[in-house]
Design a protein around this motif. Sequence first.
Motif, PDB file in Angstrom:
ATOM      1  N   THR A   6      37.053  28.028  37.273  1.00 22.39           N
ATOM      2  CA  THR A   6      37.036  29.450  36.956  1.00 22.39           C
ATOM      3  C   THR A   6      35.634  29.917  36.620  1.00 22.39           C
ATOM      4  O   THR A   6      35.172  30.961  37.078  1.00 22.39           O
ATOM      5  CB  THR A   6      37.978  29.749  35.773  1.00 22.39           C
ATOM      6  N   ASP A   7      34.911  29.124  35.811  1.00 20.57           N
ATOM      7  CA  ASP A   7      33.544  29.476  35.445  1.00 20.57           C
ATOM      8  C   ASP A   7      32.656  29.543  36.697  1.00 20.57           C
ATOM      9  O   ASP A   7      31.833  30.451  36.842  1.00 20.57           O
ATOM     10  CB  ASP A   7      32.966  28.456  34.466  1.00 20.57           C
ATOM     11  N   LYS A   8      32.815  28.555  37.590  1.00 21.20           N
ATOM     12  CA  LYS A   8      32.020  28.553  38.807  1.00 21.20           C
ATOM     13  C   LYS A   8      32.280  29.803  39.621  1.00 21.20           C
ATOM     14  O   LYS A   8      31.374  30.429  40.165  1.00 21.20           O
ATOM     15  CB  LYS A   8      32.349  27.309  39.647  1.00 21.20           C
ATOM     16  N   HIS A   9      33.570  30.185  39.703  1.00 24.50           N
ATOM     17  CA  HIS A   9      33.934  31.365  40.485  1.00 24.50           C
ATOM     18  C   HIS A   9      33.332  32.620  39.872  1.00 24.50           C
ATOM     19  O   HIS A   9      32.791  33.468  40.575  1.00 24.50           O
ATOM     20  CB  HIS A   9      35.463  31.494  40.547  1.00 24.50           C
ATOM     21  N   ARG A  10      33.389  32.726  38.542  1.00 23.22           N
ATOM     22  CA  ARG A  10      32.871  33.910  37.866  1.00 23.22           C
ATOM     23  C   ARG A  10      31.366  34.042  38.081  1.00 23.22           C
ATOM     24  O   ARG A  10      30.845  35.143  38.175  1.00 23.22           O
ATOM     25  CB  ARG A  10      33.181  33.846  36.374  1.00 23.22           C
ATOM     26  N   LYS A  11      30.651  32.931  38.187  1.00 22.68           N
ATOM     27  CA  LYS A  11      29.197  32.992  38.322  1.00 22.68           C
ATOM     28  C   LYS A  11      28.746  33.329  39.735  1.00 22.68           C
ATOM     29  O   LYS A  11      27.670  33.851  39.945  1.00 22.68           O
ATOM     30  CB  LYS A  11      28.585  31.645  37.895  1.00 22.68           C
ATOM     31  N   THR A  12      29.579  33.012  40.726  1.00 16.66           N
ATOM     32  CA  THR A  12      29.134  33.162  42.105  1.00 16.66           C
ATOM     33  C   THR A  12      29.780  34.333  42.832  1.00 16.66           C
ATOM     34  O   THR A  12      29.456  34.598  43.973  1.00 16.66           O
ATOM     35  CB  THR A  12      29.448  31.872  42.895  1.00 16.66           C
ATOM     36  N   ASP A  13      30.690  35.040  42.186  1.00 14.00           N
ATOM     37  CA  ASP A  13      31.392  36.133  42.854  1.00 14.00           C
ATOM     38  C   ASP A  13      30.536  37.394  42.812  1.00 14.00           C
ATOM     39  O   ASP A  13      30.353  38.003  41.771  1.00 14.00           O
ATOM     40  CB  ASP A  13      32.744  36.372  42.166  1.00 14.00           C
ATOM     41  N   HIS A  14      30.031  37.809  43.977  1.00 14.74           N
ATOM     42  CA  HIS A  14      29.152  38.978  44.042  1.00 14.74           C
ATOM     43  C   HIS A  14      29.935  40.278  44.181  1.00 14.74           C
ATOM     44  O   HIS A  14      29.337  41.348  44.196  1.00 14.74           O
ATOM     45  CB  HIS A  14      28.180  38.831  45.213  1.00 14.74           C
ATOM     46  N   ASP A  15      31.251  40.216  44.336  1.00 16.05           N
ATOM     47  CA  ASP A  15      32.060  41.412  44.513  1.00 16.05           C
ATOM     48  C   ASP A  15      32.693  41.891  43.210  1.00 16.05           C
ATOM     49  O   ASP A  15      33.529  42.787  43.220  1.00 16.05           O
ATOM     50  CB  ASP A  15      33.171  41.161  45.537  1.00 16.05           C
ATOM     51  N   VAL A  16      32.324  41.305  42.103  1.00 14.38           N
ATOM     52  CA  VAL A  16      32.855  41.725  40.809  1.00 14.38           C
ATOM     53  C   VAL A  16      32.195  43.031  40.392  1.00 14.38           C
ATOM     54  O   VAL A  16      30.969  43.126  40.331  1.00 14.38           O
ATOM     55  CB  VAL A  16      32.614  40.634  39.742  1.00 14.38           C
ATOM     56  N   ILE A  17      33.009  44.060  40.101  1.00 13.25           N
ATOM     57  CA  ILE A  17      32.431  45.333  39.656  1.00 13.25           C
ATOM     58  C   ILE A  17      32.680  45.586  38.171  1.00 13.25           C
ATOM     59  O   ILE A  17      32.007  46.416  37.572  1.00 13.25           O
ATOM     60  CB  ILE A  17      32.932  46.522  40.493  1.00 13.25           C
ATOM     61  N   ILE A  18      33.630  44.860  37.584  1.00 13.46           N
ATOM     62  CA  ILE A  18      33.801  44.885  36.130  1.00 13.46           C
ATOM     63  C   ILE A  18      33.926  43.451  35.657  1.00 13.46           C
ATOM     64  O   ILE A  18      34.705  42.671  36.216  1.00 13.46           O
ATOM     65  CB  ILE A  18      35.046  45.673  35.696  1.00 13.46           C
ATOM     66  N   ARG A  19      33.135  43.101  34.678  1.00 14.73           N
ATOM     67  CA  ARG A  19      33.173  41.741  34.135  1.00 14.73           C
ATOM     68  C   ARG A  19      33.253  41.811  32.617  1.00 14.73           C
ATOM     69  O   ARG A  19      32.326  42.296  31.956  1.00 14.73           O
ATOM     70  CB  ARG A  19      31.949  40.949  34.572  1.00 14.73           C
ATOM     71  N   ALA A  20      34.387  41.374  32.077  1.00 19.41           N
ATOM     72  CA  ALA A  20      34.559  41.257  30.625  1.00 19.41           C
ATOM     73  C   ALA A  20      34.422  39.784  30.261  1.00 19.41           C
ATOM     74  O   ALA A  20      35.103  38.935  30.838  1.00 19.41           O
ATOM     75  CB  ALA A  20      35.934  41.785  30.211  1.00 19.41           C
ATOM     76  N   THR A  21      33.548  39.497  29.323  1.00 19.76           N
ATOM     77  CA  THR A  21      33.261  38.109  28.955  1.00 19.76           C
ATOM     78  C   THR A  21      33.392  37.924  27.447  1.00 19.76           C
ATOM     79  O   THR A  21      32.700  38.582  26.671  1.00 19.76           O
ATOM     80  CB  THR A  21      31.836  37.716  29.389  1.00 19.76           C
ATOM     81  N   ASP A  22      34.326  37.052  27.031  1.00 14.62           N
ATOM     82  CA  ASP A  22      34.512  36.692  25.618  1.00 14.62           C
ATOM     83  C   ASP A  22      34.684  37.916  24.720  1.00 14.62           C
ATOM     84  O   ASP A  22      34.107  37.996  23.622  1.00 14.62           O
ATOM     85  CB  ASP A  22      33.330  35.850  25.127  1.00 14.62           C
ATOM     86  N   VAL A  23      35.479  38.871  25.173  1.00 22.62           N
ATOM     87  CA  VAL A  23      35.660  40.121  24.431  1.00 22.62           C
ATOM     88  C   VAL A  23      36.617  39.919  23.255  1.00 22.62           C
ATOM     89  O   VAL A  23      37.712  39.375  23.409  1.00 22.62           O
ATOM     90  CB  VAL A  23      36.189  41.229  25.356  1.00 22.62           C
ATOM     91  N   THR A  24      36.178  40.371  22.088  1.00 21.69           N
ATOM     92  CA  THR A  24      37.004  40.321  20.879  1.00 21.69           C
ATOM     93  C   THR A  24      37.117  41.735  20.312  1.00 21.69           C
ATOM     94  O   THR A  24      36.112  42.431  20.165  1.00 21.69           O
ATOM     95  CB  THR A  24      36.390  39.387  19.821  1.00 21.69           C
ATOM     96  N   VAL A  25      38.349  42.131  20.022  1.00 22.93           N
ATOM     97  CA  VAL A  25      38.605  43.459  19.451  1.00 22.93           C
ATOM     98  C   VAL A  25      39.519  43.296  18.238  1.00 22.93           C
ATOM     99  O   VAL A  25      40.560  42.636  18.319  1.00 22.93           O
ATOM    100  CB  VAL A  25      39.258  44.409  20.471  1.00 22.93           C
ATOM    101  N   ARG A  26      39.102  43.884  17.131  1.00 22.33           N
ATOM    102  CA  ARG A  26      39.917  43.866  15.915  1.00 22.33           C
ATOM    103  C   ARG A  26      40.104  45.293  15.397  1.00 22.33           C
ATOM    104  O   ARG A  26      39.209  46.128  15.540  1.00 22.33           O
ATOM    105  CB  ARG A  26      39.254  43.035  14.811  1.00 22.33           C
ATOM    106  N   PHE A  27      41.252  45.539  14.802  1.00 18.44           N
ATOM    107  CA  PHE A  27      41.484  46.764  14.055  1.00 18.44           C
ATOM    108  C   PHE A  27      41.764  46.349  12.615  1.00 18.44           C
ATOM    109  O   PHE A  27      42.834  45.817  12.308  1.00 18.44           O
ATOM    110  CB  PHE A  27      42.654  47.557  14.637  1.00 18.44           C
ATOM    111  N   GLY A  28      40.775  46.538  11.748  1.00 23.38           N
ATOM    112  CA  GLY A  28      40.903  46.026  10.394  1.00 23.38           C
ATOM    113  C   GLY A  28      40.899  44.511  10.422  1.00 23.38           C
ATOM    114  O   GLY A  28      40.025  43.886  11.035  1.00 23.38           O
ATOM    115  N   SER A  29      41.895  43.922   9.791  1.00 24.28           N
ATOM    116  CA  SER A  29      41.988  42.463   9.771  1.00 24.28           C
ATOM    117  C   SER A  29      42.817  41.910  10.924  1.00 24.28           C
ATOM    118  O   SER A  29      42.961  40.696  11.075  1.00 24.28           O
ATOM    119  CB  SER A  29      42.614  42.006   8.440  1.00 24.28           C
TER     120      SER A  29
END
Length: 279
Positions: A6-29
């Motif tokens: 998966t990591d290899k694919h993410r690094k070599t894919d030139h057709d990606v137009i949105i890339r979210a990487t290690d996204v963390t979202v919290r609301f309060g705790s």
Amino acid sequence: MPPSDTDKHRKTDHDVIIRATDVTVRFGSKTILDGLSLDVRRGEILGFVGASGTGKSVLLRTILGLNPKQGGKIEVFGVDYDRASDAERLTVEQRWGVLFQQGALFSSLTVLENIQVPMREYLDISPQLMEELARLKIDLVGLAPDAAEKYPSELSGGMIKRAALARALALDPDIVFLDEPTSGLDPIGAADFDELIMTLRDTLGLTVYMVTHDLDSLFMACDRIAVLGQKKVLVEGPLQTMLENDDPWVRSYFHGKRARTVVPKDENPHYAVKDSDGK
């Protein structure tokens, strides 16, 4: 540790137009997303699915910059949205369109005026040209010409969805975000909307990011599906990957009784396997 496939694919894919990487979202705790990574590829219809309350709409709004995140990076068209200048953000925002849940049309504006809202915000064109473009979008989504003068309260559920889609297409975007686009529609209306999305993708070269619970949409319209679970993307791939996955929630969702009304038995490799109740 060597990189995964998966990591290899993410690094070599030139057709990606949105890339979210290690996204963390919290609301309060409360942590909603924890180290989530996802690519959206040019020209695909991506179906994003997960149990209610897992954060599907939260991720969409985070990609759009409407929700703050506490970690990770989001790149849109190669632009790191957090580091982008105001001018860069403006350029990116003009390349996407959004259909929010329930359409989110302005109740005091006609359909024509609703479609013109993004044009007034971003374009410097004459009122005559703006009206012509708005009427073109109305025709593009399959609404009758007289829908232009109607207010949202005068529209059926299906017409509201199409009017909201016309507004999302107002600036000729490269990608459209659809948040539960067939929710509340009858089966025929939902199927017609799916057909419209596929036709627009093929005709306009759109990329489509679709948050949905609709199994018919997933099976009929989506090139690839991503499942949100345990605060990150649990599995992603084409429908066959979903059908072959053994995660309990994924299996329940894609092999449940409702799924069996959508997928023919000869196309589902697991129909020969008994359910936990022996059926």
